[in-house]
Design an enzyme around this catalytic site. Structure first.
Site, PDB file in Angstrom:
ATOM      1  N   ASN A   1      -4.780 -14.604   1.318  1.00 14.76           N
ATOM      2  CA  ASN A   1      -6.141 -15.122   1.152  1.00 14.76           C
ATOM      3  C   ASN A   1      -6.623 -14.933  -0.288  1.00 14.76           C
ATOM      4  O   ASN A   1      -7.036 -15.876  -0.956  1.00 14.76           O
ATOM      5  CB  ASN A   1      -7.108 -14.416   2.103  1.00 14.76           C
ATOM      6  CG  ASN A   1      -6.739 -14.612   3.555  1.00 14.76           C
ATOM      7  OD1 ASN A   1      -5.962 -15.495   3.889  1.00 14.76           O
ATOM      8  ND2 ASN A   1      -7.282 -13.779   4.417  1.00 14.76           N
ATOM      9  N   ASP A   2      -6.563 -13.684  -0.755  1.00 12.17           N
ATOM     10  CA  ASP A   2      -7.018 -13.421  -2.122  1.00 12.17           C
ATOM     11  C   ASP A   2      -6.050 -13.962  -3.157  1.00 12.17           C
ATOM     12  O   ASP A   2      -6.467 -14.427  -4.226  1.00 12.17           O
ATOM     13  CB  ASP A   2      -7.228 -11.916  -2.332  1.00 12.17           C
ATOM     14  CG  ASP A   2      -8.633 -11.478  -1.958  1.00 12.17           C
ATOM     15  OD1 ASP A   2      -9.576 -12.245  -2.220  1.00 12.17           O
ATOM     16  OD2 ASP A   2      -8.792 -10.385  -1.396  1.00 12.17           O
TER      17      ASP A   2
ATOM     18  N   ARG B   1      -5.138  -0.405   5.865  1.00 12.01           N
ATOM     19  CA  ARG B   1      -5.538  -0.663   4.484  1.00 12.01           C
ATOM     20  C   ARG B   1      -6.681   0.277   4.118  1.00 12.01           C
ATOM     21  O   ARG B   1      -7.656   0.393   4.869  1.00 12.01           O
ATOM     22  CB  ARG B   1      -5.979  -2.124   4.322  1.00 12.01           C
ATOM     23  CG  ARG B   1      -6.412  -2.476   2.917  1.00 12.01           C
ATOM     24  CD  ARG B   1      -6.703  -3.971   2.800  1.00 12.01           C
ATOM     25  NE  ARG B   1      -7.872  -4.371   3.567  1.00 12.01           N
ATOM     26  CZ  ARG B   1      -8.224  -5.645   3.790  1.00 12.01           C
ATOM     27  NH1 ARG B   1      -7.476  -6.617   3.316  1.00 12.01           N
ATOM     28  NH2 ARG B   1      -9.300  -5.933   4.485  1.00 12.01           N
TER      29      ARG B   1
ATOM     30  N   ARG C   1     -13.398 -18.327  -2.469  1.00 10.51           N
ATOM     31  CA  ARG C   1     -13.084 -18.762  -1.109  1.00 10.51           C
ATOM     32  C   ARG C   1     -14.310 -18.845  -0.210  1.00 10.51           C
ATOM     33  O   ARG C   1     -14.231 -19.374   0.893  1.00 10.51           O
ATOM     34  CB  ARG C   1     -12.044 -17.819  -0.493  1.00 10.51           C
ATOM     35  CG  ARG C   1     -12.550 -16.424  -0.187  1.00 10.51           C
ATOM     36  CD  ARG C   1     -11.407 -15.536   0.258  1.00 10.51           C
ATOM     37  NE  ARG C   1     -11.904 -14.280   0.819  1.00 10.51           N
ATOM     38  CZ  ARG C   1     -11.124 -13.281   1.188  1.00 10.51           C
ATOM     39  NH1 ARG C   1      -9.833 -13.396   1.047  1.00 10.51           N
ATOM     40  NH2 ARG C   1     -11.630 -12.184   1.692  1.00 10.51           N
TER      41      ARG C   1
ATOM     42  N   GLU D   1      -2.112  -9.287  -4.192  1.00  6.17           N
ATOM     43  CA  GLU D   1      -3.260 -10.181  -4.038  1.00  6.17           C
ATOM     44  C   GLU D   1      -3.704 -10.822  -5.345  1.00  6.17           C
ATOM     45  O   GLU D   1      -4.479 -11.781  -5.319  1.00  6.17           O
ATOM     46  CB  GLU D   1      -4.446  -9.407  -3.453  1.00  6.17           C
ATOM     47  CG  GLU D   1      -4.177  -8.800  -2.094  1.00  6.17           C
ATOM     48  CD  GLU D   1      -5.344  -7.969  -1.615  1.00  6.17           C
ATOM     49  OE1 GLU D   1      -6.159  -8.497  -0.843  1.00  6.17           O
ATOM     50  OE2 GLU D   1      -5.439  -6.794  -2.030  1.00  6.17           O
TER      51      GLU D   1
ATOM     52  N   ARG E   1      -8.147  -3.382   9.119  1.00  3.94           N
ATOM     53  CA  ARG E   1      -9.213  -3.457   8.117  1.00  3.94           C
ATOM     54  C   ARG E   1     -10.157  -2.277   8.316  1.00  3.94           C
ATOM     55  O   ARG E   1     -11.099  -2.351   9.106  1.00  3.94           O
ATOM     56  CB  ARG E   1      -9.966  -4.777   8.229  1.00  3.94           C
ATOM     57  CG  ARG E   1      -9.095  -6.014   8.033  1.00  3.94           C
ATOM     58  CD  ARG E   1      -9.940  -7.280   8.105  1.00  3.94           C
ATOM     59  NE  ARG E   1      -9.163  -8.476   7.876  1.00  3.94           N
ATOM     60  CZ  ARG E   1      -8.607  -9.216   8.844  1.00  3.94           C
ATOM     61  NH1 ARG E   1      -8.766  -8.856  10.115  1.00  3.94           N
ATOM     62  NH2 ARG E   1      -7.909 -10.283   8.552  1.00  3.94           N
TER      63      ARG E   1
ATOM     64  N   CYS F   1       0.223 -10.753   5.336  1.00  6.86           N
ATOM     65  CA  CYS F   1      -0.839 -10.501   6.311  1.00  6.86           C
ATOM     66  C   CYS F   1      -2.065 -11.375   6.089  1.00  6.86           C
ATOM     67  O   CYS F   1      -3.147 -11.064   6.563  1.00  6.86           O
ATOM     68  CB  CYS F   1      -1.247  -9.027   6.290  1.00  6.86           C
ATOM     69  SG  CYS F   1      -1.887  -8.456   4.714  1.00  6.86           S
TER      70      CYS F   1
ATOM     71  N   HIS G   1     -15.299 -13.451   5.331  1.00  5.42           N
ATOM     72  CA  HIS G   1     -14.973 -12.342   6.229  1.00  5.42           C
ATOM     73  C   HIS G   1     -15.374 -12.661   7.669  1.00  5.42           C
ATOM     74  O   HIS G   1     -14.652 -12.327   8.615  1.00  5.42           O
ATOM     75  CB  HIS G   1     -15.683 -11.079   5.737  1.00  5.42           C
ATOM     76  CG  HIS G   1     -14.983  -9.818   6.129  1.00  5.42           C
ATOM     77  ND1 HIS G   1     -13.690  -9.538   5.774  1.00  5.42           N
ATOM     78  CD2 HIS G   1     -15.393  -8.764   6.882  1.00  5.42           C
ATOM     79  CE1 HIS G   1     -13.336  -8.357   6.265  1.00  5.42           C
ATOM     80  NE2 HIS G   1     -14.352  -7.877   6.940  1.00  5.42           N
TER      81      HIS G   1
END
Length: 757
Positions: free
Chosen positions: A626-627, A505, A637, A603, A469, A674, A362
């Site tokens: 990403n996920d 989100r 990750r 995801e 976020r 995204c 993050h």
């Protein structure tokens, strides 16, 4: 053996430099295992020889002087084979090599094991005894285990060079380089500023005391403060607790009153060590002592000692003057909280270095949003020793440099100038549309989370927000923000971008995103309670957030709501029911709001196969690459050990992305992406080739991506990517695409790739 292992590892890790660690190691092993000799040879790649760095039992005069070639003696054999050797009589082995004056003549039984770190041979650890006969299996297993522990300490020292005291046969090292993972692109030159974790006994390391008397006084004050705090707490709870429970406070106070504890810490301070590491070392010794006891009651006292140590350490940290963060500082720490961005102005931070985490942690994602060069997962970094030192971050390659030569410093200064010139050249594209050369429209959105993102995003000419976020404002507080507070935050975002869309989100905590006031402790957090699962289990939190979003959208109507970590249609149905109920309640209260477009994030692998079913419930779909990459490849990750495996250009990921866009188009729902892949110029080309027409990224990458896309044809990208889907590894995907772009006339510098070194 287990107790000896713990004791040796603890002392080795807490030593102030490598040479002290090795001296402690050989002494402890010789005494603990009852052998006559223990020695450590380290491999010096500069001269390609093994160097005797420590021994207990052989000639001390040979330390640092005795060297062996790669093929010489049993040491060379162990290094070449990279496996242990256990001999009943070493003198009979054909590789036995007697060094005159070393004193090895009386010893027969020999056990030697390689010291290996991340597939790299660092040296050899050996023990010897006078009687003939092999060492037992338990002894061999112990030494192998210990060498694995020692490898990290030696690798740390090897990386630091002069910092650690290791200097085998050469002079002072220049251009010392630490390897990590590229977190955010760019080069930064600045002064190191260390951020210590709060009250963590394990994290505190040796630091020389600037003023010994002041450190002793500080320690005494801390002891007194904790005693007073414990007594006050005891007195306050006298009427609420039973006598046996109150007695615990007396036990704590008695421990702090015990002269042995205070004297041990003061003794270390008098020897030149600052109070924090002196306390930590002593308390770690006590904790280890109690943990090794057979009696279960006494073992539990280790927790008491740990708690007391943290209490005293917290006072020491609070009482130690905080060094002002210099302009253009390079922040260094094990893990740096994203809240640091809310406490510091942008020009304070030139770069970020973390010893943990990866490119998709993050903190790295936020650093990319703020265009701060970042390196993650620098595991061997002596981070606490870099306070005030000049450092250089190479965020392209994931390197951190220390003790630069004039030549290397001039090179990085030139790179910084080139970066500034290139970014200035991109500003002309701010008001240009996102189009490919053949006229295909590409909507370029930004990912936001911080208030400062608004200005940065507007400066880049974004078409809207593809991902806000909402957890970031939650992480900046010590409690859940109220509905009013949330509404004000969301309104600022919606007003800033109106009439352009803003996709918010819903709260996505869990995994690597935690709230101090809402802890989620799990063995495997990425497969646990996170995202929509948390919100559906806490509808009261979900309702407050949705109400705040809808209230903020009144009169603007540019809000879109996105649900994270969706794995089933039923989760979407539950969430939609809450959203519709919130809209109905607000309208009944006289606040005229509309039900916004609602979408889901793709995801997890299950969602990839449910696009048709999900599309019937929602208004849009957004891929969180990403996920999705993490779950498809089974790679944490945030783990630097497997960072090289985590790659969004893996063929399996690309095929999943292709399946999503095809299914979304077939179902007639808009599909965007995204994840960080969109902000990678190479990744953006791939996504356009796959068929994606909406990309959301960090604002710092938007103009670079726009510049690249305006120089390619969408049809050409489709043809190139069709070929990439048949390749079998991500490196080949990347190199093939780079070659195709080069043939098409795009220089690598336009892609934001690392400059030539």
């Amino acid at each position: 053996m287990l107790h000896l292992l713990r004791q040796v590892v603890e002392e080795v890790n807490s030593a102030r430099d490598l040479q002290t660690s090795l001296r402690t190691l050989v002494g402890r092993i010789r005494a603990g295992m009852g052998v006559q000799v223990c020695s450590v040879f380290l491999w010096d790649a500069h001269v390609e020889r093994y160097v005797l760095m420590a021994t207990d039992g052989l000639s001390q005069d040979a330390i640092g002087k005795l060297t062996l070639t790669q093929n010489q003696g049993l040491i060379g054999l162990v290094g070449k084979r990279e496996e242990p050797i256990n001999l009943g009589d070493a003198t009979r082995h054909p590789n036995y090599h007697l060094v005159p004056g070393l004193g090895e003549e009386p010893y027969k039984g020999t056990l030697a094991v390689p010291i290996i770190h991340h597939r790299k041979l660092l040296g050899v650890l050996t023990i010897q005894k006078t009687e003939a006969g092999r060492f037992g299996d338990e002894e061999e297993a112990f030494l192998v285990t210990l060498s694995a522990q020692l490898a990290g300490v030696i690798a740390h020292a090897e990386a630091t060079g002069a910092l650690s005291g290791l200097n085998l046969l050469g002079g002072e090292q220049r251009d010392v380089r630490f390897h990590g993972v590229a977190g955010a692109q760019g080069v930064a030159i600045g002064q190191g500023h260390v951020l210590l974790p709060a009250a963590d006994l394990k994290a505190v390391r040796f630091r020389p005391a600037n003023n010994i008397d002041a450190e002793v006084a500080l320690f005494d004050q801390a002891l007194g403060a904790v005693r007073a705090e414990l007594r006050a707490t005891r007195d306050k709870l006298t009427s609420e607790l039973r006598p046996e429970e109150l007695a615990l406070f007396n036990v704590y106070v008695d421990i702090l009153d015990d002269a042995a504890l205070g004297d041990a810490v003061v003794q270390r301070i008098r020897q030149g060590e600052w109070a924090q590491s002196a306390l930590a070392s002593v308390m770690r010794g006590y904790i280890e002592h109690f943990e090794s006891m057979d009696d279960s009651y006494l073992r539990e006292r280790a927790a008491d000692m740990r708690d007391l140590g943290r209490r005293v350490l917290a006072y020491l940290q609070e009482s130690t003057p905080i060094q002002a963060i210099p302009e253009q500082a390079i922040l260094i720490g094990e893990e740096i909280s994203p809240t640091v961005f809310g406490e510091l102005t942008g020009n304070k931070i030139a770069g970020i270095v973390c010893t943990r985490g990866s490119a998709n942690s993050h903190i790295a994602i936020l650093a990319r949003a703020l265009d701060i060069p970042t390196v993650m997962g620098v595991q061997e970094l002596p981070w606490q020793a870099l306070q005030g030192e000049e450092l250089v971050i190479d965020g392209y390659r994931g390197h951190l440099y220390y003790r630069l030569s004039d030549e290397k410093r001039q090179y990085f200064e030139a790179v910084c100038r080139e970066e500034a010139a290139r970014e200035a050249g991109l500003e002309a594209l701010k008001d240009e549309p996102g189009k490919t050369r053949d006229g295909t429209d590409i909507t370029l959105l930004v990912n936001t989370g911080l208030q400062t993102d608004i200005l940065r995003s507007q400066d880049k000419g974004a078409d809207g927000v593809g991902l806000f976020r909402t957890e970031v404002p939650f992480m900046m507080r010590e409690r859940f923000p109220s509905e009013e507070e949330q509404a004000a935050i969301y309104r600022a975002q919606l007003e800033a971008f109106a009439p352009r869309p803003v996709t918010m989100r819903t709260l996505d905590v869990g995994g690597d995103k935690s709230l101090s006031y809402f802890p989620i402790v799990e063995d495997n957090p990425f497969l646990g309670w996170r995202g929509i699962r948390v919100m559906l289990d806490h509808p009261e939190l979900f309702m407050v957030q949705v109400r705040a979003m809808l209230r903020a959208s009144e009169g603007l109507n540019n809000l879109k709501v996105m649900l994270p970590m969706v794995t089933s249609v039923s989760e979407v149905e539950e969430a939609l029911a809450i959203i519709h109920r919130a809209a109905m309640e607000l309208n009944e209260e006289g606040i005229a709001v509309q039900v916004p477009d609602v979408g889901v994030m793709i995801e997890v692998p299950s969602a990839v196969y449910l696009i048709g079913e999900l599309a019937s419930q929602v208004d849009f779909i957004s891929v969180g690459s990403n996920d999705l990459t993490q779950y498809l490849l089974a790679v944490d990750r945030n783990n630097p050990r497997v960072a090289a495996i985590y790659d969004a250009m893996h063929p399996a990921v690309l095929k999943a992305l292709k399946a999503v866009i095809d299914a979304g188009n077939a179902a007639g729902v808009p599909v965007s992406l995204c994840g960080e892949l969109a902000g990678d110029a190479l990744g953006a080309v791939i996504l356009v080739g796959l068929g994606y027409r909406q990309l959301s990224m960090s604002s710092s990458n938007l103009l670079r991506v726009k510049a690249v896309l305006r120089q390619i044809d969408a049809d050409w990208a489709g043809q190139v990517v069709a070929g990439l889907l048949h390749l079998d590894n991500p490196r080949l995907v990347r190199s093939t695409l780079q070659l195709a772009l080069k043939k098409a006339g795009l220089p690598l510098s336009a892609l934001g790739l690392a400059p030539a070194s």
